[in-house]
Design an enzyme around this catalytic site. Structure first.
Site, PDB file in Angstrom:
ATOM      1  N   CYS A  68       0.819  -1.217   0.000  1.00  0.00           N
ATOM      2  CA  CYS A  68       0.000   0.000   0.000  1.00  0.00           C
ATOM      3  C   CYS A  68       0.852   1.266   0.000  1.00  0.00           C
ATOM      4  CB  CYS A  68      -0.958   0.007   1.190  1.00  0.00           C
ATOM      5  SG  CYS A  68      -0.161   0.266   2.794  1.00  0.00           S
ATOM      6  N   HIS A 105      -0.127  11.535  15.915  1.00  0.00           N
ATOM      7  CA  HIS A 105      -0.737  10.809  14.796  1.00  0.00           C
ATOM      8  C   HIS A 105       0.251   9.789  14.236  1.00  0.00           C
ATOM      9  CE1 HIS A 105      -3.055  10.173  11.108  1.00  0.00           C
ATOM     10  NE2 HIS A 105      -1.959  10.414  10.414  1.00  0.00           N
ATOM     11  N   HIS A 108      -3.511   5.120  10.108  1.00  0.00           N
ATOM     12  CA  HIS A 108      -4.905   4.663  10.159  1.00  0.00           C
ATOM     13  C   HIS A 108      -4.974   3.146  10.290  1.00  0.00           C
ATOM     14  CE1 HIS A 108      -5.394   8.712   8.508  1.00  0.00           C
ATOM     15  NE2 HIS A 108      -6.546   8.681   9.149  1.00  0.00           N
ATOM     16  N   ASP A 112      -8.805  -4.682   6.472  1.00  0.00           N
ATOM     17  CA  ASP A 112      -8.564  -5.440   5.238  1.00  0.00           C
ATOM     18  C   ASP A 112      -7.221  -6.179   5.257  1.00  0.00           C
ATOM     19  OD1 ASP A 112      -6.765  -3.357   5.020  1.00  0.00           O
ATOM     20  OD2 ASP A 112      -7.578  -2.571   3.145  1.00  0.00           O
ATOM     21  N   ARG A 120      -5.048  -4.041   9.449  1.00  0.00           N
ATOM     22  CA  ARG A 120      -3.881  -3.429   8.818  1.00  0.00           C
ATOM     23  C   ARG A 120      -3.671  -2.055   9.449  1.00  0.00           C
ATOM     24  NH1 ARG A 120      -3.434   0.002   4.108  1.00  0.00           N
ATOM     25  NH2 ARG A 120      -5.611  -0.487   3.644  1.00  0.00           N
ATOM     26  N   CYS A 122      -1.818   0.931   9.149  1.00  0.00           N
ATOM     27  CA  CYS A 122      -1.090   1.604   8.077  1.00  0.00           C
ATOM     28  C   CYS A 122      -0.425   2.837   8.694  1.00  0.00           C
ATOM     29  CB  CYS A 122      -2.079   1.984   6.981  1.00  0.00           C
ATOM     30  SG  CYS A 122      -1.337   2.699   5.523  1.00  0.00           S
TER      31      CYS A 122
END
Length: 135
Positions: A68, A105, A108, A112, A120, A122
């Site tokens: 990704c 932060h 996310h 999936d 996941r 990410c």
């Protein structure tokens, strides 16, 4: 159960501690460009920490190649190291992940993932520091 000691700093303190890119991603909820992060393709054994406060977040055994463009993990280190919040930015509904210790932060969380957890995480490379396992 959250066992993490919270860190509270002013934004001026964060700005003085972090690089401009780290500040943008960690404190302003920015995003690394896909496929550019220093840890996206990292295959070394070790531990991933929050780049802002050093909170231990993931191990290399939790990382997988999601293709990704960002480092992806199928779970977090136990103990309430990561907190989540609903993110409605950019016209999407997503789950933001943040360091539970400093509120920075990280990226996310998606449902999936290809492993048994189905998750996941990410994560922006800028949000992470990596310490290689000592042999």
């Amino acid at each position: 159960m959250d066992t993490t000691q919270k860190i509270n700093r002013t934004e001026e303190e964060w700005k003085s501690m972090l690089t401009p890119q780290q500040y943008h991603v960690l404190r302003e909820k920015g995003t690394d460009a896909p496929f550019t992060g220093k840890l996206t393709y990292n295959k070394d054994k070790g531990t991933y920490y929050c780049a802002a406060c050093g909170n231990e977040l993931f191990t290399s055994d939790m990382k997988f190649d999601s293709s990704c463009g960002w480092p992806s993990f199928d779970k977090e280190i136990a103990g309430g190291k990561i907190k989540t919040a609903r993110d409605l930015s950019h016209g999407m509904v997503r789950t933001e992940i943040m360091c539970a210790k400093c509120g920075s932060h990280l990226g996310h969380l998606f449902d999936d993932g290809p492993t048994s957890t189905g998750l996941r995480y990410c994560v922006n490379s800028t949000s992470l520091e990596f310490k290689k396992e000592q042999k």
